[in-house]
Design a protein around this motif. Structure first.
Motif, PDB file in Angstrom:
ATOM      1  N   UNK A 122       0.821  -1.204   0.000  1.00 12.87           N
ATOM      2  CA  UNK A 122       0.000   0.000   0.000  1.00 12.87           C
ATOM      3  C   UNK A 122       0.858   1.259   0.000  1.00 12.87           C
ATOM      4  N   UNK A 123       1.786   1.374   0.937  1.00 16.85           N
ATOM      5  CA  UNK A 123       2.585   2.602   1.046  1.00 16.85           C
ATOM      6  C   UNK A 123       3.561   2.744  -0.105  1.00 16.85           C
ATOM      7  N   UNK A 124       3.926   1.628  -0.733  1.00 18.40           N
ATOM      8  CA  UNK A 124       4.860   1.689  -1.856  1.00 18.40           C
ATOM      9  C   UNK A 124       4.277   2.508  -3.013  1.00 18.40           C
ATOM     10  N   UNK A 125       2.939   2.549  -3.106  1.00 15.40           N
ATOM     11  CA  UNK A 125       2.283   3.299  -4.181  1.00 15.40           C
ATOM     12  C   UNK A 125       2.455   4.802  -4.008  1.00 15.40           C
ATOM     13  N   UNK A 152       7.996   5.285   1.351  1.00 13.37           N
ATOM     14  CA  UNK A 152       8.868   4.294   1.968  1.00 13.37           C
ATOM     15  C   UNK A 152      10.035   3.980   1.029  1.00 13.37           C
ATOM     16  N   UNK A 153      11.004   3.196   1.529  1.00 12.98           N
ATOM     17  CA  UNK A 153      12.064   2.704   0.660  1.00 12.98           C
ATOM     18  C   UNK A 153      11.444   1.770  -0.372  1.00 12.98           C
ATOM     19  N   UNK A 154      12.068   1.668  -1.541  1.00 19.64           N
ATOM     20  CA  UNK A 154      11.484   0.920  -2.654  1.00 19.64           C
ATOM     21  C   UNK A 154      11.502  -0.575  -2.382  1.00 19.64           C
ATOM     22  N   UNK A 155      10.335  -1.186  -2.428  1.00 23.77           N
ATOM     23  CA  UNK A 155      10.195  -2.610  -2.158  1.00 23.77           C
ATOM     24  C   UNK A 155      10.469  -3.420  -3.421  1.00 23.77           C
ATOM     25  N   UNK A 156      11.356  -4.407  -3.285  1.00 21.52           N
ATOM     26  CA  UNK A 156      11.649  -5.334  -4.383  1.00 21.52           C
ATOM     27  C   UNK A 156      10.910  -6.651  -4.178  1.00 21.52           C
ATOM     28  N   UNK A 157      10.899  -7.106  -2.930  1.00 24.37           N
ATOM     29  CA  UNK A 157      10.298  -8.411  -2.639  1.00 24.37           C
ATOM     30  C   UNK A 157       9.903  -8.453  -1.172  1.00 24.37           C
ATOM     31  N   UNK A 158       8.770  -9.061  -0.886  1.00 22.78           N
ATOM     32  CA  UNK A 158       8.390  -9.342   0.498  1.00 22.78           C
ATOM     33  C   UNK A 158       7.623 -10.652   0.523  1.00 22.78           C
ATOM     34  N   UNK A 185      -2.879  11.198   4.658  1.00 29.15           N
ATOM     35  CA  UNK A 185      -3.275  10.352   3.525  1.00 29.15           C
ATOM     36  C   UNK A 185      -4.497   9.509   3.886  1.00 29.15           C
ATOM     37  N   UNK A 186      -4.678   9.309   5.183  1.00 27.66           N
ATOM     38  CA  UNK A 186      -5.847   8.575   5.681  1.00 27.66           C
ATOM     39  C   UNK A 186      -5.973   7.189   5.025  1.00 27.66           C
ATOM     40  N   UNK A 187      -4.833   6.468   4.991  1.00 31.62           N
ATOM     41  CA  UNK A 187      -4.826   5.140   4.389  1.00 31.62           C
ATOM     42  C   UNK A 187      -5.521   4.140   5.317  1.00 31.62           C
ATOM     43  N   UNK A 188      -6.110   3.103   4.723  1.00 32.27           N
ATOM     44  CA  UNK A 188      -6.890   2.142   5.498  1.00 32.27           C
ATOM     45  C   UNK A 188      -6.404   0.717   5.249  1.00 32.27           C
ATOM     46  N   UNK A 189      -6.382  -0.062   6.312  1.00 34.22           N
ATOM     47  CA  UNK A 189      -6.174  -1.503   6.211  1.00 34.22           C
ATOM     48  C   UNK A 189      -7.269  -2.165   7.050  1.00 34.22           C
ATOM     49  N   UNK A 190      -7.315  -3.472   7.037  1.00 31.83           N
ATOM     50  CA  UNK A 190      -8.446  -4.187   7.648  1.00 31.83           C
ATOM     51  C   UNK A 190      -8.185  -4.638   9.079  1.00 31.83           C
ATOM     52  N   UNK A 191      -7.142  -4.168   9.715  1.00 32.77           N
ATOM     53  CA  UNK A 191      -6.813  -4.625  11.067  1.00 32.77           C
ATOM     54  C   UNK A 191      -6.245  -3.461  11.863  1.00 32.77           C
ATOM     55  N   UNK A 233      -6.583   5.889  11.441  1.00 35.06           N
ATOM     56  CA  UNK A 233      -6.010   5.772  10.103  1.00 35.06           C
ATOM     57  C   UNK A 233      -4.816   4.827  10.189  1.00 35.06           C
ATOM     58  N   UNK A 234      -4.206   4.525   9.054  1.00 32.84           N
ATOM     59  CA  UNK A 234      -3.006   3.699   9.093  1.00 32.84           C
ATOM     60  C   UNK A 234      -1.930   4.450   9.865  1.00 32.84           C
TER      61      UNK A 234
END
Length: 523
Positions: free
Chosen positions: A298-301, A305-311, A350-356, A403-404
């Motif tokens: 989500x935050x990578x968009x 954050x630092x650029x995610x290659x793999x998780x 940014x008021x980002x949302x997740x489900x937990x 929020x997140x």
């Protein structure tokens, strides 16, 4: 059998984590690395046997069970060092000091082409390579003495193999005991006891640099045996796959010691730098990796954050691009702290949302359960907990814009580079009151109350309502109790945090009192 060898014995030091050997050491301890068709420590044992030395003691710690097979195969004695994570091999040797008597002391990460235990002579000696090493401050002087100095140009390489005869054993045993009881030497190598006034008390013994190799890193292993089966490592294979490169294109692997939860390392590939995170001990119980992956994606968009290659949403392995010329926030630099609060506020907006969500009090109970019935190390813990829980009523009554929230918004998780700020390490990020992040920043920075108030003013542009300030004070108390419980669980796993644990617990007690005082004033 050579009669002079009958009375000799050997101690092999194999307890250490071998942090420089990352990522190889995520699967096997350093002593069990393969060179050709042999295992490193087995080659040393066989060479000792060739020299008619059969009394062998091995000090183990990290992945100690992996060495158990040696008992039946070679009739060796294993001694456990339970403090290998917080003390260096000086402590390991002290555990077996009574064995020192005409003794070879050997690190487990040495590969010798020729048998070094067939050398003649009964004098004590320390093995030195004839290779010049510019990373030490040691030199053999004109009197054939090994000295250390800050003004040395041609340095010598210490190999690590040593022979101690019975003439000096008592002196060294006493020094071992003295040094190991002095916490200043907790991180020292055992060789420290061999020096008096920066001069080694035993003579050096030279060996050809082409006949002995100390294997400390993945790249040193690859250099000596590019086909070693120990190079068939899960982490290296993963990096190779995700970056679409061969493992031989992975270089400059360097362990990163920072981080209270994870083992991470930096590496280069095709002129770019990356960071690989490998979750640490017990984190599978602490972190929901599926949730973490959701947050990162989500935050990578938004480029925050630092650029995610793999998780990996199961085991938590993560690869990100390294940000060149970056640095962590200095919590004592007001301009940098101001920039962090600005970044934090913009993230919250940014008021980002997740489900937990992150349940503060639920997490405290969870960490307590992980102690498996063991009491807190703090005698007044139950009393402190009861007081902190009294703050829940006030917290629940306050309005919140869920929020997140980063949850772990500490100075180390803000990176500065090119006049920009990035936030990293989103393991705990969840839905919560964003003001919680301010409290987390404060307690990790060890701020006093004046600094806490200044931090709050920076976030709110000097326009913080009294109720919000009091709520953040409450969060500081609750978070102090939360992280002290987290530390106690990690402590049970052998992970030490020094003063951090006590400081967090003190926040719980101190800020409960502050809130109580402020509430009395407002009545």
């Amino acid at each position: 059998m050579n009669n002079s060898k009958k009375e000799q014995n050997a101690i092999i030091l194999a307890a250490g984590y071998g942090i420089r050997m990352i990522p190889i050491n995520t699967e096997i301890p350093k002593g069990l690395i393969h060179i050709g068709d042999e295992i490193l420590i087995e080659r040393l044992i066989k060479q000792l046997h060739e020299a008619d030395i059969y009394k062998i003691t091995i000090v183990v710690g990290y992945m100690k069970e992996s060495y158990n097979y040696l008992i039946d195969k070679y009739d060796v004695n294993l001694v456990e060092n339970d403090d290998f994570m917080v003390k260096n091999n000086l402590h390991s040797l002290n555990l077996v000091r009574q064995e020192i008597n005409n003794t070879y002391i050997i690190p487990c990460d040495i590969w010798c082409r020729k048998n070094p235990f067939l050398l003649d002579g009964q004098d004590s000696w320390y093995m030195i390579s004839d290779e010049i090493n510019h990373n030490t401050n040691l030199k053999v002087n004109e009197f054939n003495e090994l000295i250390r100095s800050q003004n040395i140009e041609n340095e010598s390489s210490m190999i690590g193999i040593c022979y101690i005869n019975n003439q000096i054993k008592d002196k060294l045993i006493n020094r071992l005991l003295e040094f190991d009881n002095d916490e200043r030497y907790d991180n020292c190598f055992w060789e420290e006891i061999l020096f008096e006034d920066d001069k080694m008390i035993i003579k050096p013994r030279f060996i050809d640099s082409t006949s002995v190799y100390e294997i400390n890193t993945y790249e040193e292993l690859r250099k000596i045996d590019s086909k070693s089966q120990s190079l068939n490592n899960e982490v290296l294979t993963l990096i190779s796959k995700e970056l679409n490169v061969s493992t031989h294109e992975i270089y400059n692997v360097e362990a990163l010691k920072k981080g209270m939860t994870n083992r991470s390392f930096m590496f280069c590939c095709r002129d770019k730098k990356y960071i690989m995170r490998i979750p640490g001990e017990g984190t599978e119980k602490l972190i929901n990796r599926k949730n973490e992956a959701q947050v990162y994606n989500l935050v990578n968009k938004y480029g925050i954050s630092d650029k995610l290659i793999y998780i990996n949403s199961v085991n938590g392995y993560k690869i990100t691009e390294y940000i060149n010329n970056s640095r962590n926030c200095d919590a004592n630099n007001i301009n940098e702290v101001k920039a962090c609060m600005k970044t934090l506020r913009e993230f919250h907006k940014l008021n980002l949302k997740v489900s937990y969500e992150f349940d503060l009090f639920g997490q405290i109970e969870f960490y307590e359960k992980l102690r498996n019935g063991n009491k807190s190390i703090f005698a007044d813990y139950e009393e402190t907990k009861e007081k902190v829980y009294e703050l829940k009523r006030y917290i629940d009554l306050q309005p919140k814009d869920y929020t997140l929230t980063h949850i772990d918004a500490i100075p180390d998780n803000f990176l500065f580079y090119d006049d920009k700020v990035k936030m990293i390490d989103w393991e705990y990020a969840s839905m919560q009151d964003p003001h919680l992040d301010i409290a987390m920043f404060a307690i990790y920075s060890y701020y006093d109350r004046e600094q806490v108030d200044k931090l709050i003013d920076l976030y709110f542009d000097n326009n913080c309502e009294k109720s919000n300030r009091l709520k953040i004070y409450c969060y500081i108390a609750v978070c102090g109790l939360l992280w002290s419980n987290w530390c106690e669980y990690k402590l049970a796993l052998g992970v030490q945090f020094g003063e951090y644990l006590q400081i967090q617990y003190n926040y719980a007690k101190t800020y409960y009192e502050i809130v109580e005082e402020e509430m009395v004033k407002s009545v």
